[in-house]
Each structure stands twice: as C-alpha cells, then as structure tokens.
Design a protein around this motif. Structure first.
Motif, short mmCIF file in Angstrom:
data_model
loop_
_atom_site.label_atom_id
_atom_site.label_comp_id
_atom_site.label_asym_id
_atom_site.label_seq_id
_atom_site.Cartn_x
_atom_site.Cartn_y
_atom_site.Cartn_z
N ARG A 43 0.87 7.22 -6.61
CA ARG A 43 -0.39 7.88 -6.95
C ARG A 43 -0.24 9.34 -7.39
O ARG A 43 -0.89 9.77 -8.36
N GLY B 143 1.96 2.06 -3.53
CA GLY B 143 0.85 2.67 -4.26
C GLY B 143 0.65 4.13 -3.88
O GLY B 143 0.42 4.98 -4.74
N ASP B 144 0.76 4.41 -2.59
CA ASP B 144 0.62 5.79 -2.12
C ASP B 144 1.71 6.69 -2.69
O ASP B 144 1.47 7.85 -3.02
N CYS B 145 2.93 6.15 -2.83
CA CYS B 145 4.04 6.93 -3.39
C CYS B 145 3.87 7.17 -4.88
O CYS B 145 4.27 8.21 -5.40
N ALA C 277 0.83 -1.21 0.00
CA ALA C 277 0.00 0.00 0.00
C ALA C 277 0.86 1.25 0.00
O ALA C 277 0.55 2.24 -0.67
N GLN C 278 1.96 1.21 0.71
CA GLN C 278 2.85 2.36 0.79
C GLN C 278 3.42 2.71 -0.59
O GLN C 278 3.57 3.88 -0.94
#
Length: 93
Positions: free
Chosen positions: A87, A83-85, A80-81
């Motif tokens: 996005r 993906g957050d970076c 998830a981290q």
C-alpha cells in the motif's frame, strides 16, 4: 517481512507482463528503473515500471502478479499483510 508471508503455501506467478520500449536499450547500458504499485486487488496486484536511459524514458510496462494456492493451483486472496506492505507504494492515478 517477506519471510513471514512466504511460509503460507501461496505462490505468486506473473500472469501478465507487458512492456513498451521508447528508446533502444543495449547490453551493458546503465538504466534507472522506477517500480511502483498501480493496483492492489482481491487476488492480484499490478506493478508498473519505468526505465530511464541517461534521464530519458526508455521503457515502461506492467506486471500482474496473482496469489495462487500452492495446493489447489487456484487464485486465492492476497494475504492482508502483503497488501499492507504494498500500500505505501501505490501510485496516485
């Protein structure tokens, strides 16, 4: 940070690479490369790039990068981290 993501025993092989050349590129040419995120999926993401030579299109392409469990050698969900970076760099369709 990348260091916090890399400690999870997940590898990121490039599973597909494509490039279309629109102009001749020669050794020592100075090119400008623009990289963005085209797609973020469950187990992979796609980067797209555009290369410019003297301000004119010279090449474009895509790289698909998968998340792979280092131990099983199988695809696994993107952290998830990560993906957050990625996005903020998603390109608009």
């Amino acid at each position: 940070s990348y260091r916090s993501i890399e400690g999870r025993r997940i590898a990121y092989p490039r599973v597909h690479v494509e490039a279309d050349y629109q102009a001749a590129l020669r050794y020592d040419d100075v090119i400008e490369i623009d990289v963005g995120v085209e797609r973020i999926g469950h187990c992979s993401f796609t980067l797209d790039f555009r290369a410019l030579l003297d301000g004119r299109p010279a090449a474009k392409g895509k790289i698909v990068i998968a998340a792979m469990d280092h131990d099983t050698q199988r695809a696994c969900p993107l952290p998830a981290q990560l993906g957050d970076c990625l996005r903020p760099y998603l390109r608009s369709p």
